[in-house]
Design an enzyme around this catalytic site. Structure first.
Site, PDB file in Angstrom:
ATOM      1  N   THR A  31       0.845  -1.202   0.000  1.00  0.00           N
ATOM      2  CA  THR A  31       0.000   0.000   0.000  1.00  0.00           C
ATOM      3  C   THR A  31       0.881   1.254   0.000  1.00  0.00           C
ATOM      4  O   THR A  31       0.616   2.207  -0.740  1.00  0.00           O
ATOM      5  CB  THR A  31      -0.944   0.001   1.222  1.00  0.00           C
ATOM      6  OG1 THR A  31      -1.436  -1.320   1.432  1.00  0.00           O
ATOM      7  CG2 THR A  31      -2.107   0.947   1.015  1.00  0.00           C
ATOM      8  N   GLY A  97       4.242  -4.545  10.668  1.00  0.00           N
ATOM      9  CA  GLY A  97       5.458  -5.353  10.655  1.00  0.00           C
ATOM     10  C   GLY A  97       5.371  -6.580   9.774  1.00  0.00           C
ATOM     11  O   GLY A  97       6.314  -7.368   9.721  1.00  0.00           O
ATOM     12  N   GLY A  98       4.233  -6.710   9.054  1.00  0.00           N
ATOM     13  CA  GLY A  98       4.121  -7.832   8.121  1.00  0.00           C
ATOM     14  C   GLY A  98       5.269  -7.820   7.113  1.00  0.00           C
ATOM     15  O   GLY A  98       5.741  -8.866   6.668  1.00  0.00           O
ATOM     16  N   GLU A 105       9.665   1.865  10.941  1.00  0.00           N
ATOM     17  CA  GLU A 105       8.344   2.493  10.767  1.00  0.00           C
ATOM     18  C   GLU A 105       7.923   3.201  12.055  1.00  0.00           C
ATOM     19  O   GLU A 105       7.378   4.320  12.013  1.00  0.00           O
ATOM     20  CB  GLU A 105       7.309   1.441  10.382  1.00  0.00           C
ATOM     21  CG  GLU A 105       7.501   0.930   8.959  1.00  0.00           C
ATOM     22  CD  GLU A 105       6.616  -0.253   8.605  1.00  0.00           C
ATOM     23  OE1 GLU A 105       6.347  -0.421   7.409  1.00  0.00           O
ATOM     24  OE2 GLU A 105       6.216  -1.016   9.498  1.00  0.00           O
TER      25      GLU A 105
HETATM   26  O1  LIG Z   1       3.935  -2.850   8.459  1.00  0.00           O
HETATM   27  C1  LIG Z   1       4.232  -3.011   7.296  1.00  0.00           C
HETATM   28  C2  LIG Z   1       5.585  -3.378   6.864  1.00  0.00           C
HETATM   29  O2  LIG Z   1       6.436  -3.625   7.952  1.00  0.00           O
HETATM   30  C3  LIG Z   1       3.200  -2.816   6.236  1.00  0.00           C
HETATM   31  O3  LIG Z   1       2.700  -1.531   6.340  1.00  0.00           O
HETATM   32  C4  LIG Z   1       2.108  -3.818   6.441  1.00  0.00           C
HETATM   33  O4  LIG Z   1       2.681  -5.123   6.423  1.00  0.00           O
HETATM   34  C5  LIG Z   1       1.029  -3.722   5.361  1.00  0.00           C
HETATM   35  O5  LIG Z   1       1.547  -4.114   4.125  1.00  0.00           O
HETATM   36  P1  LIG Z   1       0.671  -4.110   2.807  1.00  0.00           P
HETATM   37  O6  LIG Z   1       0.375  -2.702   2.492  1.00  0.00           O
HETATM   38  O7  LIG Z   1       1.549  -4.799   1.794  1.00  0.00           O
HETATM   39  O8  LIG Z   1      -0.569  -4.923   3.093  1.00  0.00           O
END
Ligand SMILES: O=C(CO)[C@H](O)[C@H](O)COP(=O)(O)O
Length: 238
Positions: A31, A97-98, A105
């Site tokens: 995103t 943190g995904g 962050e």
């Molecule tokens: O925290 C994050 C990375 O550390 C991302 O913001 C979270 O994982 C969402 O990712 P995406 O926009 O691909 O769904």
């Protein structure tokens, strides 16, 4: 509508929060990357911003697309951070943190006057925790830290596997800071404040992915349109 379209719509709406001359924290993930693409178009049209990236991955994308960058050392006070999230609850508490960038962050969000989260509506939850909680840890004493996390979670009334995140090469995933990630599959975290405090008492924990009181607004795109949620639960249609 597919998730990618919704992410792009949320990212597009976030651009209205960006003013000429701003110092911007730029998040990590798909995103946030949709946002970088749109921001780069504005920059190409003469819009002036400087970005502080929250990961090497985001830095590479910004450089490829011509978004001017500074380090947080060069710009330690930021106007706005724009970032994605893995889960957003009604109080705009987050799990992040995904993508493994939670430490940078959180540091960037804390250095920013405001943080706008962009997400598709699938990220909105009643209770945090269905997404396994990323916890960034020092590799030294990994097993001892994992056990300490399990015990801390138990004291908070939580149970669930805490596992080492594995990267594409089959080895533990390494963050930009050289740490590992433990993912805590607690299913429901009814008291994120309590778990956050408990995790901070563990020496091997560098940071965790519960973001409390940091989100100024969440821009959420869904089938019914794009909404902006604020911590006071006021909603605005776009
Ligand atoms: O925290 C994050 C990375 O550390 C991302 O913001 C979270 O994982 C969402 O990712 P995406 O926009 O691909 O769904």
């Amino acid at each position: 509508m597919d998730a990618e379209t919704l992410k792009r719509q949320a990212a597009e709406a976030a651009l209205s929060h960006v003013e000429d001359g701003m110092r911007l924290g730029i998040g990590t993930g798909s995103t946030a990357e949709a946002f970088v693409h749109l921001l780069a178009e504005r920059v190409a049209d003469g819009f002036s911003v400087v970005g502080v990236p929250t990961s090497e991955r985001t830095a590479r994308l910004c450089l490829d697309l011509g978004v001017p960058l500074r380090s947080l050392e060069e710009e330690p006070e930021l106007d706005l951070a724009i970032d994605g999230a893995d889960e957003v609850d009604h109080e705009l508490r987050l799990i992040k943190g995904g993508g493994g960038a939670l430490l940078r962050e959180k540091i960037v969000a804390a250095a920013s006057r405001a943080m706008v989260v962009i997400a598709d509506e699938g990220k909105l939850v009643d209770t945090l925790g269905a997404f396994p909680l990323p916890i960034e840890v020092n590799p030294f004493g990994l097993s001892a830290t994992r056990i300490a996390i399990e015990r801390a979670a138990e004291r908070c009334g939580l149970s669930g596997d805490v596992t080492v995140r594995i990267g594409g090469d089959g080895a533990p995933f390494e963050t930009d800071g050289g740490h590992y990630i433990l993912d805590g599959a607690f299913a429901r975290i009814p008291n994120p404040e309590g778990l956050s405090s408990a995790l901070y008492t563990i020496p091997g924990v560098v940071e965790h992915g519960i973001f409390l009181s940091m989100t100024s607004a969440a821009i959420v795109a869904g089938e019914q349109g794009v909404r902006t949620l604020t911590p006071q639960r006021h909603e605005q249609e776009h």
